[in-house]
Design an enzyme around this catalytic site. Structure first.
Site, PDB file in Angstrom:
ATOM      1  N   TYR A 105     -24.988   0.900   4.581  1.00 54.16           N
ATOM      2  CA  TYR A 105     -24.011  -0.166   4.821  1.00 54.16           C
ATOM      3  C   TYR A 105     -24.356  -0.926   6.096  1.00 54.16           C
ATOM      4  O   TYR A 105     -23.487  -1.446   6.775  1.00 54.16           O
ATOM      5  CB  TYR A 105     -22.588   0.415   4.902  1.00 54.16           C
ATOM      6  CG  TYR A 105     -22.087   1.016   3.597  1.00 54.16           C
ATOM      7  CD1 TYR A 105     -22.914   1.151   2.498  1.00 54.16           C
ATOM      8  CD2 TYR A 105     -20.770   1.439   3.472  1.00 54.16           C
ATOM      9  CE1 TYR A 105     -22.459   1.698   1.302  1.00 54.16           C
ATOM     10  CE2 TYR A 105     -20.300   1.986   2.277  1.00 54.16           C
ATOM     11  CZ  TYR A 105     -21.155   2.118   1.200  1.00 54.16           C
ATOM     12  OH  TYR A 105     -20.703   2.656   0.027  1.00 54.16           O
ATOM     13  N   ASP A 155     -14.709  10.127  -3.151  1.00 51.77           N
ATOM     14  CA  ASP A 155     -13.964   9.869  -4.387  1.00 51.77           C
ATOM     15  C   ASP A 155     -14.103  11.053  -5.343  1.00 51.77           C
ATOM     16  O   ASP A 155     -13.158  11.423  -6.035  1.00 51.77           O
ATOM     17  CB  ASP A 155     -14.434   8.572  -5.076  1.00 51.77           C
ATOM     18  CG  ASP A 155     -13.761   7.319  -4.494  1.00 51.77           C
ATOM     19  OD1 ASP A 155     -13.440   7.338  -3.290  1.00 51.77           O
ATOM     20  OD2 ASP A 155     -13.557   6.342  -5.232  1.00 51.77           O
ATOM     21  N   ASP A 198     -19.083   8.030   1.092  1.00 48.07           N
ATOM     22  CA  ASP A 198     -18.194   7.189   0.286  1.00 48.07           C
ATOM     23  C   ASP A 198     -18.063   7.778  -1.126  1.00 48.07           C
ATOM     24  O   ASP A 198     -16.962   7.998  -1.643  1.00 48.07           O
ATOM     25  CB  ASP A 198     -18.780   5.773   0.236  1.00 48.07           C
ATOM     26  CG  ASP A 198     -17.810   4.740  -0.286  1.00 48.07           C
ATOM     27  OD1 ASP A 198     -16.682   5.105  -0.675  1.00 48.07           O
ATOM     28  OD2 ASP A 198     -18.186   3.553  -0.333  1.00 48.07           O
ATOM     29  N   LYS A 238     -30.579  13.774   1.892  1.00 52.47           N
ATOM     30  CA  LYS A 238     -31.550  13.707   0.794  1.00 52.47           C
ATOM     31  C   LYS A 238     -32.939  13.574   1.431  1.00 52.47           C
ATOM     32  O   LYS A 238     -33.706  12.658   1.127  1.00 52.47           O
ATOM     33  CB  LYS A 238     -31.201  12.503  -0.106  1.00 52.47           C
ATOM     34  CG  LYS A 238     -32.012  12.380  -1.374  1.00 52.47           C
ATOM     35  CD  LYS A 238     -31.630  13.359  -2.456  1.00 52.47           C
ATOM     36  CE  LYS A 238     -32.553  13.228  -3.645  1.00 52.47           C
ATOM     37  NZ  LYS A 238     -32.333  14.255  -4.675  1.00 52.47           N
ATOM     38  N   ASP A 288     -27.261  15.768  -4.014  1.00 52.83           N
ATOM     39  CA  ASP A 288     -27.001  15.994  -5.439  1.00 52.83           C
ATOM     40  C   ASP A 288     -26.458  17.402  -5.681  1.00 52.83           C
ATOM     41  O   ASP A 288     -25.573  17.605  -6.520  1.00 52.83           O
ATOM     42  CB  ASP A 288     -28.224  15.679  -6.320  1.00 52.83           C
ATOM     43  CG  ASP A 288     -29.559  15.912  -5.632  1.00 52.83           C
ATOM     44  OD1 ASP A 288     -29.569  16.431  -4.508  1.00 52.83           O
ATOM     45  OD2 ASP A 288     -30.593  15.582  -6.230  1.00 52.83           O
TER      46      ASP A 288
HETATM   47 MG    MG Z   1     -14.770   4.214  -1.265  1.00 53.93          MG
END
Ligand code: MG
Ligand code: NAI
Length: 325
Positions: free
Chosen positions: A120, A223, A219, A164, A195
């Site tokens: 980001y 979720d 992020d 990773k 992963d």
């Molecule tokens: Mg989000």
């Protein structure tokens, strides 16, 4: 710090269910006797439709002058050149640590997400045939997020560094830096590929305690963690920097349920509790968290949790449970 003046909180209710859940959070804070001055700001899609701008420079100045921000959610405007308001606030206030606790009756773990760099970074080249996004990992960025995670892990069990590095060479710096910070602070630490973390969150989430990771991984895993807990609507977050902070539920503006009065307000209420703790009232925060747990225990919940109560019913139940203490 305390007593001199009422704390000033910028309130960005935002779009969709944002205003619905922020209203609940403010009602609970009021009922808990939290004392602060509210500075409402119209920021988001609604503002963009009126003015072509989702947030002005003046809004950002006002936000900087407040102690912290309570935010609902913002719908991304349909404009290819739109720059995310939230990313802008996080960058301008340097809110580098995104703390996301996941609580249920059986689970209790925290994702600590680096909030200012990684994928980001905003450094992008966009073309018709080829587009690139630069993933930025710095030693300083990794050190400070590792330190924030170690502060939490030191009071708990252990740290899991999520990366990773077998494929992304930028993650070798992240991993090495986090390992060094944990070793220096004598915090027990393991590391795991992202992963494998995604898999283990589903198969055996109880094995995790505090996880630290880079921006995009955090992020996405958040979720997923919300799904493991039961609903996005339950989960809160803090975005913390040196002198500023922003508190928001982790969900978005949920246009599919906006205006129906059925949004789960718990994520916003828990975000308000995190805010009040950061502002120096941990006892009030604990009372709110206790009232939330009582409410959930009694099955007073919105449709995302399989019940048929409304946002207002859940809010009133939390307030009633506060009074019982
Ligand atoms: Mg989000
Ligand atoms: P979303 O988080 O708004 O919704 C995903 C799903 O979860 C939907 O089915 C929604 O109904 C449900 N949900 C979310 N919060 C809930 C709650 N409190 N109670 C009950 N159900 C809930 O994500 P989506 O649909 O991908 O994004 C909608 C808009 O929100 C987009 O414009 C997106 O860019 C924006 N967004 C904003 C965020 C923020 O302001 N922090 C974060 C994520 C998305």
């Amino acid at each position: 710090m305390s007593g001199a003046r009422a704390k000033k909180i910028a309130v960005v209710a935002g779009d969709g269910i944002g205003p619905e859940v922020v209203k609940s959070a403010l009602a609970v804070l009021d009922a808990a006797g939290a004392d602060f001055e509210k500075v409402p700001l119209e920021v988001g899609l609604g503002r963009w439709k009126k003015t072509g701008q989702a947030m002005s420079d003046e809004d950002l100045e006002t936000i900087k002058q407040c102690d912290c921000v309570l935010l609902g959610a913002i719908t991304t405007p349909p404009d290819p050149n739109y720059r995310s308001v939230l990313l802008r606030i996080r960058k301008e206030l340097d809110l580098y640590a995104n703390i996301r606790p996941f609580h249920s009756f059986k689970l209790d773990f925290i994702i600590v997400r680096e909030n200012t760099e990684g994928l980001y970074s905003g450094i992008e080249e966009v073309g018709e045939e080829e587009s690139r996004t630069l993933r930025v990992i710095t030693r300083r960025g990794s050190e400070r997020i590792a330190a924030a995670a170690c502060d939490l892990a030191a009071k708990r069990k252990k740290l899991t560094i999520v990366h990773k590095s077998n494929v992304l060479r930028s993650d070798r710096l992240f991993l090495k830096t986090c390992q060094k910070v944990a070793a220096d602070r004598k915090v027990p630490a393991e590391d795991m590929l992202v992963d494998a973390v995604a898999y283990n969150l589903v198969i055996n989430p109880g094995r995790f305690d505090v996880l630290v990771t880079s921006n995009l991984f955090g992020d996405i895993l958040s979720d997923e963690a919300a799904g493991v807990i039961g609903s996005l609507g339950l989960c809160a977050s803090a975005n913390i920097g040196e002198g500023h902070a922003l508190f928001e539920p982790i969900h978005g503006s949920a246009p599919d349920i906006a205006g129906k009065g059925i949004a789960n307000p718990i994520g916003a209420i828990r975000s308000a509790a995190m805010m009040i703790e950061w502002l120096g009232e941990p006892e009030t925060a604990r009372r709110i968290e206790g009232a939330v747990e009582q409410t959930l225990l009694r099955g007073i919940a919105t449709p995302d949790l399989g019940k048929s109560y409304k946002t207002a019913d859940v809010t009133q139940a939390v307030i009633a449970n506060l009074a019982k203490k």
